[in-house]
Design an enzyme around this catalytic site. Sequence first.
Site, PDB file in Angstrom:
ATOM      1  N   ARG A  62       0.771  -1.218   0.190  1.00 35.57           N
ATOM      2  CA  ARG A  62      -0.010   0.036   0.243  1.00 35.57           C
ATOM      3  C   ARG A  62       0.720   1.392   0.014  1.00 35.57           C
ATOM      4  NH1 ARG A  62      -2.768  -3.762   1.727  1.00 35.57           N
ATOM      5  NH2 ARG A  62      -1.024  -4.247   3.091  1.00 35.57           N
ATOM      6  N   THR A  63       1.613   1.360   0.892  1.00 39.46           N
ATOM      7  CA  THR A  63       2.594   2.655   0.931  1.00 39.46           C
ATOM      8  C   THR A  63       3.160   2.845  -0.362  1.00 39.46           C
ATOM      9  OG1 THR A  63       2.629   2.077   3.429  1.00 39.46           O
ATOM     10  CG2 THR A  63       4.117   3.839   2.433  1.00 39.46           C
ATOM     11  N   LYS A  92      26.279  -3.770  -3.701  1.00 40.61           N
ATOM     12  CA  LYS A  92      27.955  -3.638  -3.602  1.00 40.61           C
ATOM     13  C   LYS A  92      28.326  -2.944  -2.446  1.00 40.61           C
ATOM     14  CE  LYS A  92      27.556  -3.015  -8.531  1.00 40.61           C
ATOM     15  NZ  LYS A  92      27.643  -2.045  -9.662  1.00 40.61           N
ATOM     16  N   ARG A 113      11.614   3.818   2.525  1.00 44.55           N
ATOM     17  CA  ARG A 113      11.111   2.641   3.764  1.00 44.55           C
ATOM     18  C   ARG A 113      12.497   2.013   4.004  1.00 44.55           C
ATOM     19  NH1 ARG A 113       5.992  -0.991   4.224  1.00 44.55           N
ATOM     20  NH2 ARG A 113       5.146   1.173   4.846  1.00 44.55           N
ATOM     21  N   HIS A 142       6.240   6.050  11.295  1.00 47.93           N
ATOM     22  CA  HIS A 142       5.462   5.937   9.915  1.00 47.93           C
ATOM     23  C   HIS A 142       4.390   7.146   9.897  1.00 47.93           C
ATOM     24  CE1 HIS A 142       3.899   4.376   6.106  1.00 47.93           C
ATOM     25  NE2 HIS A 142       3.692   3.183   6.613  1.00 47.93           N
TER      26      HIS A 142
HETATM   27  C1  NCD Z   1       2.288  -1.007   8.013  1.00 48.28           C
HETATM   28  C2  NCD Z   1       3.818  -0.810   8.071  1.00 48.28           C
HETATM   29  O1  NCD Z   1       4.472  -0.820   6.952  1.00 48.28           O
HETATM   30  O2  NCD Z   1       4.318  -0.273   9.140  1.00 48.28           O
HETATM   31  N1  NCD Z   1       1.669  -1.235   6.745  1.00 48.28           N
HETATM   32  C3  NCD Z   1       1.652  -0.152   6.002  1.00 48.28           C
HETATM   33  O3  NCD Z   1       2.064   0.783   6.013  1.00 48.28           O
HETATM   34  N2  NCD Z   1       0.110   0.227   5.528  1.00 48.28           N
HETATM   35  C4  NCD Z   1       1.756  -1.773   9.210  1.00 48.28           C
HETATM   36  C5  NCD Z   1       2.138  -3.223   9.126  1.00 48.28           C
HETATM   37  O4  NCD Z   1       3.192  -3.648   8.494  1.00 48.28           O
HETATM   38  O5  NCD Z   1       1.896  -4.141   9.995  1.00 48.28           O
END
Ligand code: NCD
Length: 319
Positions: A62-63, A92, A113, A142
């Site tokens: 999703r993100t 590398k 991320r 997040h």
């Molecule tokens: C979350 C995350 O990556 O922290 N997912 C997301 O971004 N919607 C929650 C999770 O992974 O449990």
Amino acid sequence: MPKKTNPFFSTDILSLEQFSSSDLLLLFGKADKIRKVVEKKGYIDLLKGKLATLLFYEPSSRTFSSFAAAVKRLGGQVIEYQNPTQTSSAVKGETISDSTKVFETYSDVIIMRHPLEGTARIAAEAATRVPVINAGDGSGEHPTQAFLDLYTMYRQHKSLNGLKIILVGDLLYGRTVHSLLKGLALFKNVTVYLLSPKNLKMPDHVKAYAAKRGVKIVEISSQKEIPEGCHVWYWTRVQKERFRSLKEYEKVKLAYVLTKTLVDEKAGKKTILMHPLPRVGEITLDVDSDPRALYLTEQIKNGMYVRMALLALVLLKNG
Ligand code: NCD
């Protein structure tokens, strides 16, 4: 417009600690405006000519895709890196700082991320010309998930003041709940119930941060203690990837399960049911059709609109 009126412009987005309640309301207002246009036309060309780099060192559906969709529906373009540890110079041994410096020469914003807490900050320090957006750093924060979660609550309940909320699941390793609790602390008269296995409790520093700002925090230890009439139930997955031992994970993974029976017993007419996803058994499928369940519908949609709003505000002085 002077910077004061757009607090997001050219700013690294690393933590909910950076923002005020009026900043968030500005973001939500922008998301509403963008939504109106996009629901009609499918796009709004605010970021024509802009390029965003998505660097995702940890799995994401999703993100990653909502950021990509957000940039594209804004008329911008993306460099997409999923799995840079297998496909980029990271293989590398290139450092985060060096990779960041490279990608900032190509693009206008870096969205990152990473499995290690604090990495987004390291990238932000390395990037001297473009802002960095934290799309989840280990068990840290997040922030954009908190923006969309708070936006969802705001749209449903019309205000974030006076909310009574329960956060359930892995509150130790779950970064979404850390950012969310810090975000809730910006509003008045908020009560947050915390329900988690004993070894997965909300970190003290996050609790202290929220309590200091006036959030009433109540830790409970069983589903039976869930008070009636909460405005939001926010369920989360136990973060398997943060456990050293699979056995330990297995013991707690389904400690709390959101079922239709529980909803019928304890949720109010206006309680909304939320989850950042992915869910791995902690919400039973029969809850999905309940109109109060927003995790597969509104919450997802809001994620794209709020990220569109954020990108527009970060990249354009006048929003
Ligand atoms: C979350 C995350 O990556 O922290 N997912 C997301 O971004 N919607 C929650 C999770 O992974 O449990």
